[in-house]
Every structure is written in structure tokens, then in C-alpha cells.
Design an enzyme around this catalytic site. Structure first.
Site, mmCIF file in Angstrom:
data_model
loop_
_atom_site.group_PDB
_atom_site.id
_atom_site.type_symbol
_atom_site.label_atom_id
_atom_site.label_comp_id
_atom_site.label_asym_id
_atom_site.label_seq_id
_atom_site.Cartn_x
_atom_site.Cartn_y
_atom_site.Cartn_z
ATOM 1 N N TRP A 170 0.813 -1.216 0.000
ATOM 2 C CA TRP A 170 0.000 0.000 0.000
ATOM 3 C C TRP A 170 0.844 1.262 0.000
ATOM 4 C CZ3 TRP A 170 -4.376 -0.821 -1.916
ATOM 5 C CH2 TRP A 170 -5.050 -2.028 -1.688
ATOM 6 N N ASP A 245 -1.226 6.436 6.980
ATOM 7 C CA ASP A 245 -2.308 5.588 6.493
ATOM 8 C C ASP A 245 -2.557 4.534 7.571
ATOM 9 O OD1 ASP A 245 -3.983 3.742 5.350
ATOM 10 O OD2 ASP A 245 -2.734 3.332 3.600
ATOM 11 N N LYS A 271 -12.364 -1.822 7.905
ATOM 12 C CA LYS A 271 -11.560 -2.796 8.645
ATOM 13 C C LYS A 271 -12.053 -2.885 10.094
ATOM 14 C CE LYS A 271 -8.704 -2.472 5.035
ATOM 15 N NZ LYS A 271 -8.564 -3.498 3.991
#
Length: 579
Positions: A170, A245, A271
Site C-alpha cells: 500500500w 495511512d 476494517k
């Protein structure tokens, strides 16, 4: 005792093992088959239909699954805690008799939704102890939207330098997107082969960060690579603001907002804090007003803060869910309790992997300190495709899903167990219990012993229990009863897996006769790693004739036991810290 010699022995072939009784001489190798000896009970691994739904990320098990409660270990979107899902049903989908609208039907500028929005903002600030100098936004566009929004909002001309720590999938994607809107300076821990098993050290980051950077970017948990910063980087001497992030670990640990000089933090909801469709963004107020003039309005932090989060139509239902989830966290001990639970769940997973004798491995070493508590990647039998497929199918049959999902990054040898707040400790116990059972059925014990001089053949060692020759320690618990007639003092035992984990034989060296004997005399299957006998149910016994044809229906794949989901008691109950 005879002197040792580091040699490997030539494994007998399939025909040699299953041939009629005979003597076959090949140098010192003497294969003896006793007609009175039962044949092995452990056939080769089953062939799995490549079109089996479990191999393609199916999250819907067969109708014969023994439980209505699915165990969802997906990397996101995923389940929320049952109490949260129940409250969502009650609050967001009211019956007509209550004469009110749920959040899905509320105007985003109505007073009713204003109360919901303010409640979600207040509880988020309380859960994460967000200081007053930060604003909270509910944005759209997911993490990928923030990959662009961060440099757009912090780099007004597009020529500014921004430092990026790249330690996985990511953060690499974030750099690729940011290169359109700034000049990324990369500090990478990715190896030449593309793998990554650690973050760059804090000292290295401090030494390599460009002091003129508009920000320093880090992904605090790499879901694909299984890497996590359990605490954020300390404030750098250069005073470069930190951008985080935190999509997959937000609310699972405390954040030192001031101590780490956090400038921007964003987290996708799907999540730990809600459903997909909304992204929570925390922005320090002194960083507002720097946006590139080409920044779209819905990505412009200042525009949305000045409009009180409703510059455009906000996803009303998703914000309501975030508020419900934050309330649940507060009611269950806050972020500190969430961290204790995350530690306990992940430790149970990693213990199952580390204690498997190498049958399961994870790419991140315990000593690194970066093992993710949220996403545990692991490999079955060193990535053996047949065993991995069988593992996935048997999990699917038991209602254990999400260990391999479709991603944009191709098929990985690793499976992944994601342990977000919606996964309970007891559910992790079920998964690790099955992992131990599966390893016991398909692994070969490993030990070492001395081998007499004079044995000069070679054996191919392909690793992780597949076609691996392993010398069993003299006097260790035997896998098999019986042996060629000879004093036990004269025997050195060799356990081999010439057919790949499932087919075992014992080779014994008789010093008096100066030859090797092979005897296949299996006991009942026994788990040498965990010291428990295996069951004899159809779930534990492989069928040598079983091959799944491609035209099988989904519900014909099932092979289950009825007691997989009995709540564990005794020593397997949650640890004291979670009671």
C-alpha cells in the site's frame, strides 16, 4: 557410538514402497517388505478441482456447513462485532411502528442526521484521544482517494518534495499516485525480489528524510505484507509533519498525536470502524489552506471542514455505523482494551505458526518487532499448492472463510488471517485448532541423529516436509510399530516422505548386518508435534480414491464434523488479561 557423517539417503520410489514383497539390492539399500505388515493408511494428498469456489475467494460455504456462524478472516470489508451489527439493525432499520427514519433515509442536512454526525465525531475524538487542534472529516474515495488527497492538500504547487517510507504494497501504491502531485523521495525497505519483511529503522528514516519535505508518509500497517508499526515514529528533528495511512489498524492502539508530530491521519472504515464507503480523516488545523488550486472540492480538506462535513452528500448510513462502532469501543474498555485483545489474538495465531515445526511459516520474524496484529500472513507446507488448496477447501467446509481473497496484486503463496475487531478470540481459537489438526495430518516429524559411516547415497531435500529426508533421533517417540529383527541398540531410524508428506516409511540401519532395512508398519496416526492422537472421523481420514471432478456441485464438496464450533473451555479459554 559410531562416528557421525552428514549425509542424506536416497528415498525409495513409490513402486519400491508399494511393490509386492521382495528383496531389492542397490548397494547398501535393502528394501524389505513383510507380507504380514499392513500397508500405509495415509495416501497422497487429494486432488482439488481448480474451479472449487474456495480457491477463488468464495465466502459462502456449502449448505452442509456445521454452523450458521461463519468465521470471516477477510482483509476487509469484513464483519463488525455482533453487538454492533445488532445495534445497526435496531437503529438504522427501524420498523414502521417506531415512526422514524433510519440513517439511510435521512437528508444529510437534516437535524436528525446532524445529531448522528456530531455523535460520531465526538465518540471518535474520545476513543482516539484526538487533541483539539485537529479536525475530523468523513471523506469519500477510500484509501486510494487519500493517496491523491494528501499531496494535493499539502503540496500547493505540485513541485514540493514529500518523503515516503515504502515497506509494502500500500505504501508503494501511495507513492505511485503521489508522483502525479508532488516529487516523492522514497525511503524503502523492499528487497530486490519485491519482498518486504521490516520497516526501515527509525535511525535510517531520520537520516534519509529530506528536511525540506512537505510531509513524511508512512503506512502503519501493511495488510498484504503483515507488517505493523505498533507505535508511530517519534517526532523528527526536522519537524516534518507525519502523514499516516492507518486504514487497517485505527482504534487498535493509541496514537501519540503530538509526540509523533502527526499532521494527517486517514483510515478507511471497512476494517475496524465500519462499512466501506467512508474514510475518516484527521487533519491538524495549521496544515489547512495549502491545497493545490486544482484539488477537487470533495477531496479538499479545508472546503469540507468549513462546510461542517456536508459540502456534498455525505454517506449518512456509513457515518452512523462509525458512531455505533465507536460507542461499542467505549463501552468495552476503550482503545487500550482493543489493543490487549489484538495482542492476544495475534499471539495465538503466531504461536500456532511458530510451534508447527516449520509446517506453517510467516514471512515476518518475531525478532523484528514488526509482526502485524491485524493481518497474519502464513504459508502452508512452504507454499505447496496441493496442500494449500486442501487447507482452503477444508476451512471453507467448516465455515472458515476469507483466508485467500481476490486482490489486484495477483495470487500469493501466502494465506492471510485478518484479526480485526469483528473477529473474536474464540474464533481465532477455532482457526488455530484446525491449523494444528491439519498440520498433524500432513506434516512429517523432524529430528536429528548420528548416522554410521559408510552410508554414501544422497537424498533430495526439497524443504518443509515435502520429499524431505529427516533423521529421527534415536530413542524419540516412534511413528511406527515394529522393525527388522535386531537389537534396538543397533538401529538408527530414518523417517522419510518420498511421496510428499503423506507417505511415511522407516529406514533402519543394522550395524551387525551392515545394511539398511525399510519397513512400513504404521501405527494409528499420531501427532508428534502436539502430543495428541488424531481422530478417526471422516474429517481426519483421507480417501485415496477421492478426486473432485470439475462438474461437482458446490454442496458436494462438504466433509465436516459436527463439533468444530463448540466453545472451548479450560486452558484454551481467553487469557486472564481478556476475562
Amino acid at each position: 557410538m559410531a562416528p557421525t557423517m552428514n549425509v542424506l539417503l536416497e528415498a525409495p520410489s513409490h513402486d519400491e514402497i508399494y511393490a509386492p514383497p521382495r528383496h531389492q539390492h542397490a548397494g547398501l539399500l535393502n528394501i524389505i517388505h513383510d507380507p504380514n505388515t499392513p500397508q500405509p493408511q495415509q495416501p497422497p494428498v487429494k486432488t482439488i478441482d481448480p474451479d472449487h469456489p474456495a480457491l477463488h475467494g468464495s465466502l459462502t460455504p456449502p449448505l452442509t456447513c456445521p454452523t450458521s456462524k461463519l468465521l470471516n478472516f477477510s482483509p476487509g470489508p469484513t464483519n463488525l462485532p455482533p453487538a454492533v451489527e445488532s445495534e445497526i439493525q435496531r437503529r438504522c432499520f427501524p420498523p414502521p411502528s417506531e415512526r422514524r427514519l433510519g440513517s439511510m433515509a435521512l437528508s444529510h442536512r437534516s437535524p436528525e442526521f446532524g445529531s448522528i454526525l456530531n455523535d460520531a465525531l465526538d465518540k471518535t475524538r474520545r476513543v482516539m484521544q484526538i487533541p483539539p487542534e485537529y479536525d475530523i472529516l468523513f471523506a469519500q474515495g477510500g484509501g486510494h482517494g487519500q493517496f491523491a488527497a494528501v499531496p494535493m492538500n499539502l503540496c500547493p504547487t505540485g513541485t514540493e518534495v514529500a518523503s515516503y517510507v515504502v515497506n509494502g504494497t500500500w505504501s508503494k501504491r501511495a507513492v505511485d499516485e503521489a508522483s502525479k502531485y508532488c516529487r516523492p523521495h522514497v525511503i524503502s525497505s523492499v528487497e530486490d525480489d519485491g519482498s518486504c519483511a521490516a520497516y526501515p529503522s527509525a535511525d535510517r528514516i531520520k537520516g534519509e528524510v529530506d528536511p525540506s519535505s512537505a510531509f513524511l508518509y508512512v503506512c502503519s500497517n501493511e495488510t498484504v505484507n503483515g507488517l505493523e508499526l505498533h507505535r508511530l515514529l517519534p517526532k523528527l528533528a526536522s519537524n516534518v509533519p507525519l502523514v499516516v495511512d492507518a486504514s487497517s489498524d485505527f482504534t487498535s492502539k493509541t496514537i501519540g498525536w503530538r509526540e509523533s508530530n502527526v499532521g494527517v491521519l486517514f483510515a478507511c472504515a471497512s476494517k475496524n470502524i465500519g462499512h466501506p464507503g467512508v474514510t475518516l480523516v484527521v487533519v491538524r488545523k495549521d496544515l489547512l489552506g495549502r491545497a493545490n488550486p486544482f484539488t477537487p472540492g470533495f477531496l479538499n480538506y479545508e472546503t469540507n471542514i468549513l462546510a461542517d462535513n456536508v459540502w456534498n452528500t455525505i454517506p449518512t448510513f456509513n457515518v452512523d455505523v462509525v458512531g455505533i462502532m465507536m460507542g461499542w469501543i467505549l463501552d468495552n474498555g476503550g482503545v487500550d482494551a482493543m489493543e490487549r485483545m489484538s495482542v492476544a489474538k495475534s499471539e495465538r495465531m503466531y504461536d500456532a505458526i511458530d510451534d508447527s515445526g516449520g509446517f506453517y511459516v510467516t514471512p515476518v520474524n518475531r525478532e523484528s518487532g514488526y509482526r502485524s496484529r491485524m493481518n497474519v500472513p502464513f504459508r502452508v507446507a512452504d507454499g505447496d499448492e496441493a496442500l494449500t488448496d486442501l487447507f482452503l477447501v477444508e476451512c471453507w467446509e467448516r465455515g472458515i472463510v476469507g483466508l485467500r481473497t481476490i486482490t489486484p496484486f495477483g495470487k500469493s503463496m501466502n494465506l492471510r488471517a485478518s484479526l480485526y475487531h469483528g473477529v473474536s478470540y474464540e474464533e481465532v481459537m477455532v482457526l488455530t485448532g484446525f491449523m494444528r489438526e491439519f498440520a498433524a495430518r500432513h506434516s512429517v516429524p523432524k529430528a536429528q541423529a548420528e548416522v554410521p559411516e559408510g552410508i554414501g547415497a544422497s537424498m533430495i531435500n526439497k524443504g518443509m516436509g515435502m520429499n524431505k529426508g529427516v533423521i529421527a533421533e534415536h530413542g524419540s517417540p516412534p511413528l511406527f510399530d515394529g522393525s527388522p529383527e535386531s537389537s534396538s541398540d543397533n538401529l538408527f531410524e530414518l523417517s522419510m516422505s518420498p511421496m510428499g508428506c503423506m507417505d511415511l516409511c522407516v529406514v533402519r540401519f543394522d550395524k551387525e548386518l551392515g545394511m539398511l532395512h525399510n519397513a512400513i508398519k504404521p501405527k494409528a496416526p499420531y501427532n508428534v508435534h502436539y502430543n495428541v492422537p488424531l481422530g478417526s472421523s471422516p474429517d481426519n481420514v483421507a480417501d485415496p480414491s477421492f478426486t473432485l471432478p470439475k462438474n461437482f456441485k458446490v454442496n458436494q464438496y462438504a466433509r465436516v464434523s459436527d463439533d468444530m464450533f463448540v466453545r472451548p473451555v479450560g486452558r484454551d479459554s481467553p487469557p486472564p488479561s481478556l476475562r
